[in-house]
Design a protein around this motif. Structure first.
Motif, PDB file in Angstrom:
ATOM      1  N   LYS A  32     -40.859  40.333-106.769  1.00  9.77           N
ATOM      2  CA  LYS A  32     -41.773  39.464-107.512  1.00  9.77           C
ATOM      3  C   LYS A  32     -43.221  39.920-107.307  1.00  9.77           C
ATOM      4  CE  LYS A  32     -40.928  35.066-107.798  1.00  9.77           C
ATOM      5  NZ  LYS A  32     -40.751  33.631-107.503  1.00  9.77           N
ATOM      6  N   THR A  33     -43.568  40.284-106.074  1.00  9.11           N
ATOM      7  CA  THR A  33     -44.916  40.777-105.781  1.00  9.11           C
ATOM      8  C   THR A  33     -45.172  42.089-106.503  1.00  9.11           C
ATOM      9  OG1 THR A  33     -44.901  39.717-103.618  1.00  9.11           O
ATOM     10  CG2 THR A  33     -46.472  41.512-103.923  1.00  9.11           C
ATOM     11  N   LEU A  34     -44.186  42.988-106.501  1.00  5.81           N
ATOM     12  CA  LEU A  34     -44.352  44.279-107.171  1.00  5.81           C
ATOM     13  C   LEU A  34     -44.501  44.122-108.680  1.00  5.81           C
ATOM     14  CD1 LEU A  34     -41.717  46.455-105.275  1.00  5.81           C
ATOM     15  CD2 LEU A  34     -44.196  46.368-104.908  1.00  5.81           C
ATOM     16  N   ALA A  35     -43.859  43.104-109.235  1.00  7.24           N
ATOM     17  CA  ALA A  35     -43.898  42.907-110.686  1.00  7.24           C
ATOM     18  C   ALA A  35     -45.090  42.063-111.146  1.00  7.24           C
ATOM     19  CB  ALA A  35     -42.592  42.269-111.150  1.00  7.24           C
ATOM     20  N   GLN A  36     -45.840  41.505-110.198  1.00  6.41           N
ATOM     21  CA  GLN A  36     -47.010  40.704-110.584  1.00  6.41           C
ATOM     22  C   GLN A  36     -47.971  41.552-111.406  1.00  6.41           C
ATOM     23  OE1 GLN A  36     -48.657  39.181-106.916  1.00  6.41           O
ATOM     24  NE2 GLN A  36     -47.739  37.189-107.250  1.00  6.41           N
ATOM     25  N   GLY A  37     -48.528  40.963-112.417  1.00  5.16           N
ATOM     26  CA  GLY A  37     -49.469  41.676-113.273  1.00  5.16           C
ATOM     27  C   GLY A  37     -48.805  42.384-114.440  1.00  5.16           C
ATOM     28  N   SER A  38     -47.480  42.314-114.512  1.00  9.27           N
ATOM     29  CA  SER A  38     -46.783  42.929-115.643  1.00  9.27           C
ATOM     30  C   SER A  38     -47.095  42.147-116.903  1.00  9.27           C
ATOM     31  CB  SER A  38     -45.267  42.934-115.394  1.00  9.27           C
ATOM     32  OG  SER A  38     -44.970  43.708-114.267  1.00  9.27           O
ATOM     33  N   ILE A  62     -33.922  48.412 -99.593  1.00 11.32           N
ATOM     34  CA  ILE A  62     -33.865  47.135-100.310  1.00 11.32           C
ATOM     35  C   ILE A  62     -32.979  46.181 -99.537  1.00 11.32           C
ATOM     36  CG2 ILE A  62     -33.183  45.954-102.435  1.00 11.32           C
ATOM     37  CD1 ILE A  62     -33.599  48.605-103.920  1.00 11.32           C
ATOM     38  N   GLU A  63     -33.482  44.973 -99.311  1.00  9.83           N
ATOM     39  CA  GLU A  63     -32.694  43.914 -98.688  1.00  9.83           C
ATOM     40  C   GLU A  63     -32.737  42.688 -99.591  1.00  9.83           C
ATOM     41  OE1 GLU A  63     -34.246  43.114 -94.804  1.00  9.83           O
ATOM     42  OE2 GLU A  63     -33.626  45.057 -94.018  1.00  9.83           O
ATOM     43  N   LEU A  64     -31.639  41.973 -99.618  1.00 18.26           N
ATOM     44  CA  LEU A  64     -31.589  40.701-100.343  1.00 18.26           C
ATOM     45  C   LEU A  64     -31.579  39.576 -99.324  1.00 18.26           C
ATOM     46  CD1 LEU A  64     -28.952  41.389-103.129  1.00 18.26           C
ATOM     47  CD2 LEU A  64     -31.410  41.205-103.395  1.00 18.26           C
ATOM     48  N   SER A  65     -32.488  38.621 -99.492  1.00 21.24           N
ATOM     49  CA  SER A  65     -32.545  37.502 -98.557  1.00 21.24           C
ATOM     50  C   SER A  65     -31.345  36.573 -98.734  1.00 21.24           C
ATOM     51  CB  SER A  65     -33.856  36.739 -98.722  1.00 21.24           C
ATOM     52  OG  SER A  65     -34.024  36.330-100.060  1.00 21.24           O
ATOM     53  N   GLU A  66     -30.852  36.500 -99.940  1.00 24.17           N
ATOM     54  CA  GLU A  66     -29.668  35.692-100.248  1.00 24.17           C
ATOM     55  C   GLU A  66     -29.051  36.230-101.519  1.00 24.17           C
ATOM     56  OE1 GLU A  66     -31.353  31.927-102.660  1.00 24.17           O
ATOM     57  OE2 GLU A  66     -32.047  32.038-100.584  1.00 24.17           O
ATOM     58  N   LYS A  67     -27.817  35.858-101.773  1.00 23.28           N
ATOM     59  CA  LYS A  67     -27.139  36.298-102.984  1.00 23.28           C
ATOM     60  C   LYS A  67     -27.965  35.871-104.198  1.00 23.28           C
ATOM     61  CE  LYS A  67     -22.389  36.614-103.680  1.00 23.28           C
ATOM     62  NZ  LYS A  67     -21.061  36.004-103.719  1.00 23.28           N
ATOM     63  N   LEU A  68     -28.252  36.821-105.057  1.00 21.20           N
ATOM     64  CA  LEU A  68     -29.071  36.607-106.255  1.00 21.20           C
ATOM     65  C   LEU A  68     -30.499  36.150-105.934  1.00 21.20           C
ATOM     66  CD1 LEU A  68     -26.445  34.958-108.630  1.00 21.20           C
ATOM     67  CD2 LEU A  68     -27.111  37.354-108.513  1.00 21.20           C
ATOM     68  N   GLY A  69     -30.943  36.389-104.699  1.00 22.72           N
ATOM     69  CA  GLY A  69     -32.309  36.050-104.302  1.00 22.72           C
ATOM     70  C   GLY A  69     -33.259  37.193-104.609  1.00 22.72           C
ATOM     71  N   ASP A  70     -34.494  37.008-104.228  1.00 18.70           N
ATOM     72  CA  ASP A  70     -35.499  38.035-104.457  1.00 18.70           C
ATOM     73  C   ASP A  70     -35.212  39.253-103.589  1.00 18.70           C
ATOM     74  OD1 ASP A  70     -37.694  39.163-105.647  1.00 18.70           O
ATOM     75  OD2 ASP A  70     -39.174  37.874-104.677  1.00 18.70           O
ATOM     76  N   MET A  71     -35.492  40.421-104.117  1.00 22.33           N
ATOM     77  CA  MET A  71     -35.322  41.658-103.356  1.00 22.33           C
ATOM     78  C   MET A  71     -36.532  41.876-102.464  1.00 22.33           C
ATOM     79  SD  MET A  71     -33.838  44.488-106.004  1.00 22.33           S
ATOM     80  CE  MET A  71     -35.188  44.326-107.150  1.00 22.33           C
ATOM     81  N   ASN A  72     -36.280  42.282-101.236  1.00 25.41           N
ATOM     82  CA  ASN A  72     -37.330  42.704-100.320  1.00 25.41           C
ATOM     83  C   ASN A  72     -37.267  44.220-100.261  1.00 25.41           C
ATOM     84  OD1 ASN A  72     -38.239  40.054 -99.498  1.00 25.41           O
ATOM     85  ND2 ASN A  72     -36.246  39.883 -98.512  1.00 25.41           N
ATOM     86  N   ILE A  73     -38.389  44.866-100.498  1.00 23.22           N
ATOM     87  CA  ILE A  73     -38.435  46.316-100.664  1.00 23.22           C
ATOM     88  C   ILE A  73     -39.462  46.892 -99.701  1.00 23.22           C
ATOM     89  CG2 ILE A  73     -38.912  48.170-102.323  1.00 23.22           C
ATOM     90  CD1 ILE A  73     -38.265  45.883-104.491  1.00 23.22           C
ATOM     91  N   ALA A  74     -39.065  47.961 -98.987  1.00 20.33           N
ATOM     92  CA  ALA A  74     -39.977  48.621 -98.050  1.00 20.33           C
ATOM     93  C   ALA A  74     -39.948  50.123 -98.276  1.00 20.33           C
ATOM     94  CB  ALA A  74     -39.593  48.310 -96.611  1.00 20.33           C
TER      95      ALA A  74
END
Length: 105
Positions: A32-38, A62-74
């Protein structure tokens, strides 16, 4: 093929550069943070394709905090090495759907 999804406003290569610029080595950011400003939904789709490309090449985790949750990307690899984004892989050298429709007329 993703040719029908392609939007000429941003290429996957440009989106890869955009994503890498927003990531800090070893620190997770959400998609969501990476897509901000799209500007458009298509821009978000192209950013997602860029994330997939970076993952495929081993630059990010890439990690998922929960099933179908937001992706955490490093960022986990040195982004100074070349990121090989081939326009042919993403149909970016192919005509847009608008151009294809105009050819049929």
């Amino acid at each position: 093929s993703v040719i029908h999804l392609h939007d000429n406003s941003i290429s996957v290569k440009e989106a890869v550069d955009e994503v890498v610029a927003k990531l800090k080595f070893g620190q997770f950011s959400t998609f969501k943070t990476l897509a901000q400003g799209s500007d458009t939904k298509m821009h978000v789709v192209v950013i997602f394709l860029a994330v997939l490309e970076l993952y495929k090449q081993g630059f990010i985790d890439i990690e998922l905090s929960e099933k179908l949750g937001d992706m955490n990307i490093a960022l986990i690899a040195d982004a100074d090495r070349d990121i090989d984004v081939n326009a042919d892989d993403w149909g970016e050298d192919a005509p847009s759907t608008t151009e294809l429709k105009e050819e049929k007329v």
